[in-house]
Design an enzyme around this catalytic site. Structure first.
Site, mmCIF file in Angstrom:
data_model
loop_
_atom_site.group_PDB
_atom_site.id
_atom_site.type_symbol
_atom_site.label_atom_id
_atom_site.label_comp_id
_atom_site.label_asym_id
_atom_site.label_seq_id
_atom_site.Cartn_x
_atom_site.Cartn_y
_atom_site.Cartn_z
ATOM 1 C CG ASP A 196 -2.157 0.764 1.155
ATOM 2 O OD1 ASP A 196 -2.305 1.532 0.191
ATOM 3 O OD2 ASP A 196 -3.004 0.617 2.061
ATOM 4 C CG ASP B 223 -9.423 2.526 -0.227
ATOM 5 O OD1 ASP B 223 -9.032 1.367 -0.456
ATOM 6 O OD2 ASP B 223 -8.771 3.356 0.433
HETATM 7 C C1 DGJ Z 1 -5.790 1.973 1.920
HETATM 8 C C2 DGJ Z 1 -6.195 0.727 1.183
HETATM 9 O O1 DGJ Z 1 -6.710 1.041 -0.064
HETATM 10 C C3 DGJ Z 1 -7.186 -0.043 2.034
HETATM 11 O O2 DGJ Z 1 -7.652 -1.160 1.327
HETATM 12 C C4 DGJ Z 1 -6.536 -0.429 3.322
HETATM 13 O O3 DGJ Z 1 -5.485 -1.325 3.056
HETATM 14 C C5 DGJ Z 1 -6.029 0.809 4.036
HETATM 15 N N1 DGJ Z 1 -5.208 1.623 3.202
HETATM 16 C C6 DGJ Z 1 -5.262 0.418 5.257
HETATM 17 O O4 DGJ Z 1 -4.657 1.463 5.858
#
Ligand code: DGJ
Length: 741
Positions: free
Chosen positions: A479, A549
């Site tokens: 990430d 997300d």
């Molecule tokens: C952003 C990601 O897109 C989410 O799926 C998740 O992993 C969060 N970060 C966690 O902090």
């Protein structure tokens, strides 16, 4: 060989299956001119007249007193800087004396089978039978700067990969202040520009607008390719649709700051450039040093946007993604992020795993919060040690218990980040990107690590390797949750501070390369606060990228439509989540959510222990559908039949198997509307003379294919259309299976 040099005409001809690209050398001056890019030419005789070298007053030898009328309209293959071409330049330097001009002329060329790697950068690949490469060396006779323009033409895909290498042979240091990777000068014709825009949770929406005079484009200065603008630009003829018209696409295989720009000049001519954004960029080149600019993937389609999409999909599936997972069914995963956020312990995770195993889910992914003091997003990035108060006995114990349930295990990292509240920051505050005396801007209460520095990369990787070797971890989600700001590095001298953002990207690439070398079978999924770094550069390292997300099925229609414009469905991370949706509060049918996620990598992002019995009963059917259809979805050919982004009403696309024998049609009626008949959707990619059985798939019953189906010819389905009964209610998804009978 798909590339030839015609000695007499001094023309290079590059061919792909359906396209030709022609460039030539101007005899007197040695300039490289662009002659043609478009439909494949059967005969190139006479093409040189396209350079207009007979037309006075535009030719220097005929009108040298007004040379700028030549420089400012000649179709340059790679434009110069500061010597009379006032359109966008491709290259700019700063010499020790402070001068910026560059004017390039042809020196030599080489045509070779295959395609070399780009040092430190992701790039497309192909063997000697699949691709041919032309490298043209140019020089600026005054500064002695050499530039190698590289073109790789693919034998089986309509793509030409372009890149540029700059070599300083001047004998002294100079600073490269701009280096585009590709330039495309086109005739004065009417075009629309297509780009992708977005923001967090709304990535890659399409925008089409007329190309007027002046400059139009997209860029990123966020240190990543970004949620906001995508490193892609296309020119479309006015009549271009999914199936017809001309499309020129440029896609950048790079994950940092970029510029993608189209310009209509005073004479109506078009120039498109793409490369690393020149803003805040500067790279010191000592004598004899070189700089490799990333690759641009250029395509031309005479079959509309659909033709462009299919070329990029084929390119990425055959010549960019390297993962051993590329052609394999990916394990159906459940990710605990939307299920628990930071509020979990081993017991909660194991309960989710137990219930998941019963339903047929195959892997549990432990997201953010398993390390340091990470009880919320304010701390601990950089301290990659398991938090044993949450997970007593460490990762080894948890993973063995999960494996014992028959589930694989995956884990989340955010390696390029550092929290101000972390042991790492206490020990190495200078490892954060920052400008002395200026408090760095916080985003999600974190800073960015200076991963351009080797010692930083080594330290982080070492910690990651310890964790990954401590248990049977088969998947990593990588990430990156904030952009770069306050660009300053404690490790670089003043005249190299302009290198930081690019060094950051190179550092990230190197870290991912090392990770994959250490764990060659790892399934790596990239992510950046959702889909903020969904680009061809990252695909070189990970076969799939988390799309957004936003897991709401309706929002995903638009996001996945824009993503699939360029990327194969097998690369799009997509999960089923709960309702009301955590981002938009909308409730959609469980089957619709499953159908939308089936068009990606497929998985779940919810707490299965909290689902109703009715919902739990549907999961095994969804999983059966994944197993039944995913080979086709992953390997098939994509066609878009209706655009929800355009009509704001319904969405429809198709995946067709090899030879047109089988197809899946995904249809979603977003809002119910009164007083309408069934729809008749024209299908694509089938065989006219074949009869197909059209069956509606049950995503919520035990048997997927109970419908007796209708037998209809490919001719009728493609020319008249496939009837879709009007669904009752909002957000209704319908999945159809077509097979030859
Ligand atoms: C952003 C990601 O897109 C989410 O799926 C998740 O992993 C969060 N970060 C966690 O902090």
């Amino acid at each position: 060989m798909s590339i030839q040099y015609l000695e007499k005409e001094r023309i290079f001809c590059l061919h792909t299956p359906n396209t030709s690209y022609l460039l030539g050398i101007v005899a007197q001056e040695g300039f490289l001119g662009h002659l043609y890019y478009g439909k494949r030419l059967l005969d190139v005789s006479g093409a040189q007249y396209l350079l207009r070298l007979e037309e006075s007053p535009f030719v220097p030898e005929k009108n040298d007193r007004d040379r700028s009328s030549f420089m400012d309209c000649f179709p340059f293959e790679y434009s110069s800087h500061g010597v009379g071409d006032f359109r966008e330049s491709c290259i700019k330097i700063r010499t020790a004396k402070g001068h910026a001009a560059v004017n390039l002329v042809y020196v030599s060329h080489e045509i070779k089978k295959g395609k070399g790697k780009l040092a430190g950068l992701p790039a497309t690949f192909g063997n000697e039978g699949e691709v041919t490469t032309l490298v043209i060396t140019c020089t600026d006779p005054v500064t002695k700067l050499n530039v190698e323009l590289s073109y790789s033409a693919f034998e089986n895909v309509d793509v030409i990969a372009r890149s540029v290498k700059v070599i300083n042979t001047s004998g002294e240091a100079l600073w490269l202040e701009k280096v585009m990777s590709a330039c495309l000068d086109l005739e004065a014709r009417e075009y629309d520009v297509l780009t992708l825009h977005g923001s967090w949770a709304r990535e890659r929406h399409m925008e089409r607008r007329p190309l007027g005079y002046g400059k139009t484009g997209v860029s990123s200065l966020r240190g990543e390719s970004s949620h906001q603008e995508h490193p892609f630009i296309a020119l479309l003829s006015k009549n271009a649709s999914q199936t017809e018209g001309e499309v020129y696409g440029l896609h950048f295989a790079y994950s940092g700051n970029f510029l993608a720009q189209a310009q209509r000049s005073q004479f109506g001519q078009i120039r498109v450039v793409m490369g690393i954004s020149p803003e805040e960029f500067s790279w010191k080149l000592e004598s004899c040093e070189s700089f490799q600019a990333p690759e641009v993937l250029l395509t031309y389609s005479a079959k509309g946007l659909g033709g462009m999409s299919r070329s990029y999909h084929d390119l990425y599936r055959n010549h960019l993604i390297r993962s051993p997972w590329l052609h394999k069914k990916r394990p159906i995963l459940i990710n605990n992020w939307e299920a628990t956020y930071f509020d979990f312990n081993a017991e909660k995770i194991l309960n989710i795993a137990k219930e998941s195993a019963k339903l047929g889910i195959e892997m549990l992914v432990l997201d953010d919060g398993w390390f340091g003091n990470r009880f919320d997003d304010n701390r601990s990035l950089g301290d990659w040690q398991v938090n044993e108060s949450k997970l007593p006995g460490g990762l080894g114990k948890l993973v063995s218990e999960i494996n014992a349930l028959g589930l694989k295990f995956g884990i989340w990292f955010e390696p390029e980040m550092i929290s101000p509240e972390s042991k790492l920051f206490e020990e190495h505050p200078d490892w954060a990107i920052q400008i002395p005396a200026r408090r760095p801007c916080r985003a999600r209460n974190q800073y960015v690590l200076d991963v351009g520095r080797k010692e930083v990369r080594d330290y982080i990787l070492k910690q990651m390797f310890v964790v990954l070797h401590s248990a049977n971890v088969e998947y990593v989600k990588w990430d990156m949750n904030r952009p770069l700001t306050d660009i300053g590095s404690a490790a670089l001298p003043a005249d190299r501070q302009g290198e930081i953002s690019h060094r950051f990207v190179l550092g990230t690439y190197e870290m991912q390369e090392c990770l994959l070398q250490e764990f060659p079978n790892l399934l790596l999924e990239n992510c950046s606060g959702g889909g903020g770094r969904f680009d061809p550069g990252m695909l070189y390292y990970s076969p799939q990228i988390w799309c957004s997300d936003d897991t709401d099925a309706v929002e995903r229609l638009a996001i996945q439509e824009g993503t699939a414009l360029l990327y194969p469905l097998c690369s799009m991370g997509a999960h089923v989540s709960v309702c009301p949706n955590h981002t938009v509060g909308r409730s959609t049918p469980f089957a619709t959510r499953a159908m939308v996620a089936l068009a990606g990598t497929f998985g779940y992002e919810l707490d299965v222990t909290k689902l109703s019995d009715a919902e739990k009963e549907e999961i095994p059917s969804q999983i059966r559908a994944y197993h039944a259809f995913h080979d086709l979805i992953r390997e098939g050919t994509y066609y878009r039949n209706a655009s929800y982004q355009e009509n704001h009403d319904y969405d429809c696309f198709q995946v067709v198997g090899k030879g047109g024998k089988r197809s899946l049609v995904f249809f979603t009626q977003v809002l119910a509307t009164p007083n309408e008949h069934s729809r008749c959707i024209r299908l694509q990619g089938l065989r006219e003379n074949v009869k197909y059985k059209v069956i509606q798939v049950n995503l919520n019953k035990k048997e997927l294919l109970t419908d007796a189906g209708k037998v209809v010819s490919g001719s009728i389905l493609m020319n008249a259309g496939m009837i879709v009964e009007r669904p009752w209610g909002d957000f209704q998804g319908r999945l159809y299976w077509l097979e030859e009978c």
